[in-house]
Structure formats: C-alpha cells, structure tokens
Design an enzyme around this catalytic site. Structure first.
Site, mmCIF file in Angstrom:
data_model
loop_
_atom_site.group_PDB
_atom_site.id
_atom_site.type_symbol
_atom_site.label_atom_id
_atom_site.label_comp_id
_atom_site.label_asym_id
_atom_site.label_seq_id
_atom_site.Cartn_x
_atom_site.Cartn_y
_atom_site.Cartn_z
ATOM 1 N N LYS A 74 24.006 30.929 24.462
ATOM 2 C CA LYS A 74 24.668 31.613 25.581
ATOM 3 C C LYS A 74 24.395 33.123 25.530
ATOM 4 O O LYS A 74 24.085 33.748 26.543
ATOM 5 C CB LYS A 74 26.175 31.339 25.506
ATOM 6 C CG LYS A 74 27.031 32.166 26.429
ATOM 7 C CD LYS A 74 26.872 31.779 27.875
ATOM 8 C CE LYS A 74 27.531 32.803 28.785
ATOM 9 N NZ LYS A 74 27.396 32.499 30.190
ATOM 10 N N CYS A 82 29.651 39.631 31.874
ATOM 11 C CA CYS A 82 28.837 38.763 31.006
ATOM 12 C C CYS A 82 27.604 39.506 30.515
ATOM 13 O O CYS A 82 27.480 39.783 29.328
ATOM 14 C CB CYS A 82 28.420 37.511 31.764
ATOM 15 S SG CYS A 82 29.780 36.385 32.042
HETATM 16 N N1 LIG Z 1 33.860 34.158 34.698
HETATM 17 C C1 LIG Z 1 32.598 33.798 34.483
HETATM 18 O O1 LIG Z 1 31.771 33.831 35.370
HETATM 19 C C2 LIG Z 1 32.156 33.295 33.120
HETATM 20 C C3 LIG Z 1 30.929 32.627 33.018
HETATM 21 C C4 LIG Z 1 30.550 32.128 31.788
HETATM 22 C C5 LIG Z 1 31.368 32.315 30.678
HETATM 23 N N2 LIG Z 1 32.545 32.985 30.793
HETATM 24 C C6 LIG Z 1 33.374 33.137 29.600
HETATM 25 O O2 LIG Z 1 34.500 32.263 29.713
HETATM 26 C C7 LIG Z 1 35.630 32.847 29.055
HETATM 27 C C8 LIG Z 1 36.789 32.946 30.024
HETATM 28 O O3 LIG Z 1 36.411 33.810 31.074
HETATM 29 P P1 LIG Z 1 37.199 33.879 32.454
HETATM 30 O O4 LIG Z 1 36.330 34.661 33.380
HETATM 31 O O5 LIG Z 1 37.664 32.528 32.851
HETATM 32 O O6 LIG Z 1 38.445 34.775 32.022
HETATM 33 P P2 LIG Z 1 39.805 35.017 32.860
HETATM 34 O O7 LIG Z 1 40.331 36.320 32.403
HETATM 35 O O8 LIG Z 1 39.556 34.775 34.307
HETATM 36 O O9 LIG Z 1 40.765 33.835 32.357
HETATM 37 C C9 LIG Z 1 41.262 33.743 31.060
HETATM 38 C C10 LIG Z 1 42.649 33.125 31.111
HETATM 39 O O10 LIG Z 1 43.096 32.920 29.771
HETATM 40 C C11 LIG Z 1 44.489 33.195 29.717
HETATM 41 N N3 LIG Z 1 44.850 33.435 28.316
HETATM 42 C C12 LIG Z 1 44.678 34.533 27.562
HETATM 43 N N4 LIG Z 1 45.109 34.335 26.313
HETATM 44 C C13 LIG Z 1 45.587 33.064 26.261
HETATM 45 C C14 LIG Z 1 46.164 32.263 25.248
HETATM 46 N N5 LIG Z 1 46.310 32.730 24.004
HETATM 47 N N6 LIG Z 1 46.544 31.011 25.565
HETATM 48 C C15 LIG Z 1 46.391 30.532 26.807
HETATM 49 N N7 LIG Z 1 45.843 31.236 27.813
HETATM 50 C C16 LIG Z 1 45.435 32.489 27.547
HETATM 51 C C17 LIG Z 1 44.635 34.387 30.636
HETATM 52 O O11 LIG Z 1 45.988 34.536 31.055
HETATM 53 C C18 LIG Z 1 43.695 34.007 31.785
HETATM 54 O O12 LIG Z 1 44.357 33.255 32.777
HETATM 55 C C19 LIG Z 1 35.148 34.198 28.519
HETATM 56 O O13 LIG Z 1 34.720 34.046 27.198
HETATM 57 C C20 LIG Z 1 33.964 34.503 29.408
HETATM 58 O O14 LIG Z 1 33.041 35.388 28.774
HETATM 59 C C21 LIG Z 1 32.946 33.462 32.000
#
Ligand SMILES: NC(=O)c1ccc[n+]([C@@H]2O[C@H](COP(=O)([O-])OP(=O)(O)OC[C@H]3O[C@@H](n4cnc5c(N)ncnc54)[C@H](O)[C@@H]3O)[C@@H](O)[C@H]2O)c1
Length: 413
Positions: A213, A267
């Site tokens: 990734k 990202c």
């Molecule tokens: N958004 C994208 O396009 C994308 C693409 C690929 C990978 N990612 C990766 O996926 C992961 C999540 O990204 P995202 O964009 O969904 O983030 P986000 O901030 O939209 O969502 C994360 C969620 O996790 C919750 N959270 C935080 N701590 C927590 C805990 N201890 N227990 C339960 N819930 C908790 C937050 O309240 C939030 O709702 C990251 O590592 C990101 O790098 C994101």
C-alpha cells in the site's frame, strides 16, 4: 467454508462505513463501532455523515433491514475489520494510537476462532504490533505471532485502495492484497473478502501487504515529483512544460504525469513518509519526492505574487482550493495552502472560486478571502491562479482569460 454471521467494522469513516454497508448488503449482520457518538446516531437513523455517491442509499437500506447497526461499545463478532485513522506525527512517524485504542476496545470481546483485520494504511510492522496489543490484553487466547497456524485468533493486514467518489464500486471490483500473519490467517481473511469482493484476492504476508500500500502511493508521489521538478526546470529554461510533456509522452515507453501546485489529500502526501521513517538512510528518492512536492506550493505562491505585483491594486482570483479536480475534499490541499498564504501576505484582495463548496473552510477564518462565482471573478480580478483543474474552469472562454494575468499551475489554458 468459514462462516461469518456477524462482522464488526471498527471506525466508520470514509473507508469503514462503505465497507460496513457493502458487507451488510450481502445479508451479513454488521455492527459498526465508532468513538464518534454523533456519527453512530446518524448512521442508526439511516443517514450518512460523509460524502460519497450512493452511500446514503445503501446505508438507509441496510439499516432499515436491520443488517447494519452502529454502536460506541464493542460487541462480539466473528470478524473485526479495523479502519481507523493513521495520520503522521510532527516527526513524520505514523501515529498508531488509534489502532492501539481500537485493539484495546475489541480485545475484551474476542473469542477463539475470531479474525482481526487491519485495513488502515500502516507502516511495516503495525499489524504485528496490533497482534501484540491484542495478546497483551488477552493472555487467555493464543495469537499467530506465537502460535502460527494454530492460533485462536487470526490476524491479517488488508490495505484499502479505493478512490473517493467511486468507493462503492471499487470496494467490490478492486483486487485486494491479503497479508496474513500465518497461512491460516490469510485463508480466513480471503474467505471474508470473497463474500463481497469480485476482484482477485492476492495472498502475501502482513509486512509485504503493508509495504504494498505504501509503495503504491509512493510510486504516484515520485512520478508527480518528477513532473513538478520538470515544470520548475522548464520555467527556468523558458520552455513550455505542457508542450514538453506531450512531446516526450509520444515515446512509446514514456508516460510523464502533468505537473501541478503540489500533492494533496491524506494518502499520497502522507504514506510515503511511513517508508521514509522506517528506512531513513535508504529511502532517499522517496524522501526527495516528498520534499519536491511539498516545495511546489511555495513556488506557485511566489509566481502568483510576482504576477500580481505589477498591479497597483492586485485582485487575485484563486481557481479551486480542493486537493484535486471535481471533488469537495480540502484535506492537505496545496491549493488551499497557497490561497491561505496569499491572503496572509496581504499583497491584495483574494477571491476564491470553488464550485464544490458553499462556504469557505475554517482554515480561512480571520483572513480577507471572498468566495465568488466564476463570473464575479472574471469581472473583479486582474490576476488569476488556476490551482485545480475543475471541469467548470475548463469552460472559461480562453479569449477572456487571455486578457488577464494568469498563473496556470494545471495547464488548462
Ligand atoms: N479515505 C480514503 O480514501 C482512504 C483510502 C485508502 C486507505 N485509507 C486509510 O483508511 C484508514 C481510515 O481512513 P478514513 O478516511 O476512513 O478515516 P476517517 O477519519 O474518515 O474515519 C475514521 C473513523 O474512525 C473513528 N475512530 C477513531 N478512533 C477510533 C477507535 N479507537 N475506535 C473506533 N473508531 C475510531 C473515527 O471517529 C472516524 O469515524 C486510514 O488509515 C487511511 O489512511 C483511506
């Protein structure tokens, strides 16, 4: 075939909520766990708190069917998929505290036979750390780092690579890298993903999956840096970089990307640092690419300032503040940073044209920046800076634009 009657998705953001909704739409009971009470309440009322096409329709359907519910308290499940944030800290090292707290929250409800998957983008070794945190909290269970294929709990890393705006389609159609901590972990993880993924599921180990990734996003970053560096060199040598890239790309094995004002989003601008901080001596090119891309907004800012300086009363229209074309996402946006620094420099009046938002972001609070339409900008501004190639800007009459002083960081004119 392994049975998954109940799946828990931990973290209901841009990745977790669509994942939870898609799995629930396959008839599996999904319980979404999040620390954000208001997000939990929104989802339980059948609504969504994030912008993603058609997600509202799917969430409403699965919540109404009783297949998806959200909660702030961990509940038992057959599989746990962790999709919490992994930002970097001031020293560019990954902040794993969200993963650690997620581990501590689910550990008490784990049962023999469960599968735990880390979906968050993570530095190499994070999945092993997750397994250690779980093992520490549950000495009564065995984990793959000590028990291998015989472990009570299986742990794997399966990174997410969906493109915002196309998440519901890509969640199903993309190939997935499945990195189990043991063969049994990979096998079990595959049987979960096969429930909703039509793409191929490719097995590897957890460390390679983590690196895969990070490699994908670093590949993009390095290639963008090459284009950005070329644009700066071309300015110095008085060469049109857009023409240059077009000509060079007629070589059958060359495919140079277009330069821009920098790299944004959470990202590509973030993940390469996870490689750099794991191997600082070795990751020279990857670090340099980050630095080239991070320097580009300052370079564009100076160009705009120089261009505006020729007017007694500069009125500068910044076209676009999102981090890329045709979205409303302002996270880590170089266009936003350039606009903010421009207003802070007080060189003149700053107007923003951003067709994808209705109000200016909090980052502009206290600054003299106005959100205007394209027409208002064309009437009022003498200096234009194209910072994002939104489709609306491509429709501006080039003859009218030729009457303005223009810095076109995306090469649309
Ligand atoms: N958004 C994208 O396009 C994308 C693409 C690929 C990978 N990612 C990766 O996926 C992961 C999540 O990204 P995202 O964009 O969904 O983030 P986000 O901030 O939209 O969502 C994360 C969620 O996790 C919750 N959270 C935080 N701590 C927590 C805990 N201890 N227990 C339960 N819930 C908790 C937050 O309240 C939030 O709702 C990251 O590592 C990101 O790098 C994101």
């Amino acid at each position: 075939m392994v049975q998954f009657n109940r799946v828990s998705v931990v973290g209901l953001g841009y990745i977790g909520l669509p994942t939870a909704a898609v799995i629930a739409s396959r008839g599996i009971n999904v319980v979404g766990l999040d620390v954000n009470q208001s997000a939990v309440d929104t989802i339980n009322s059948g609504n969504v708190h994030i912008v993603e096409p058609d997600l509202d329709i799917v969430v409403r359907a699965v919540v109404t069917d009783g297949k998806l519910k959200a909660t702030t308290q961990a509940e038992k499940a057959d599989a746990f998929m962790i999709a919490v944030p992994t930002p970097f800290k001031d020293d560019y090292k990954a902040d794993l505290s969200y993963i650690e707290s997620a581990a501590k929250v689910i550990a008490p409800v784990l049962e023999k036979g469960n599968l735990v998957i880390l979906e968050s983008t993570s530095p190499v070794g994070a999945t092993e750390k997750l397994a250690d945190w779980l093992a520490e909290a549950r000495p009564d269970l065995t984990f793959p780092q000590t028990a291998g294929n015989e472990a009570d709990i299986n742990v794997a890393h399966c990174p997410e690579r969906v493109l915002p705006g196309y998440v519901l389609r890509e969640l199903v159609e993309n190939d997935r890298v499945i990195g189990g901590m043991s063969d049994a972990c990979s096998e079990k993880a595959i049987s979960l993903y096969k429930l909703f993924v039509k793409g191929e599921c490719l097995i590897t180990n957890a460390r390679t999956a983590e690196m895969a990734k990070l490699t994908e996003n670093s590949f993009r970053d390095v290639n963008i840096a090459f284009a950005n560096e070329l644009s700066v060199i071309c300015d110095k040598l008085d060469i049109n970089v857009w023409e240059l890239v077009k000509l060079a790309n007629r070589h059958p094995r060359v495919n140079i990307l277009n330069p821009g004002p920098g790299v944004g989003g959470h990202c590509i601008a973030v993940d390469p640092w996870f490689i750099v901080s794991s191997a600082p001596e070795e990751a020279k090119l990857i670090r340099q690419a980050r630095e080239v891309n991070d320097a580009k907004p300052h370079y564009i800012l100076n160009q705009i300032k120089q261009a505006a300086d020729q007017f007694k009363k500069p009125v500068i229209a910044c076209l676009g503040i999102a981090f890329k074309a045709d979205i409303d996402d302002l996270r880590e946006s170089p266009a936003l940073d350039i606009t903010k620094m421009l207003a802070e420099s007080e060189i003149g009046e700053v107007l923003v044209v951003e067709p994808n938002i209705d109000e200016l972001p909090k980052a502009f609070d206290g600054l003299n920046i106005k959100l205007v339409s394209i027409e208002e900008a064309m009437d009022a501004a003498n200096t234009f800076a194209v910072l994002v190639d939104h489709k609306e800007f491509k429709e501006i009459d080039p003859v009218e634009m030729a009457k303005k002083v223009l810095i076109d960081s995306r090469g649309i004119f």
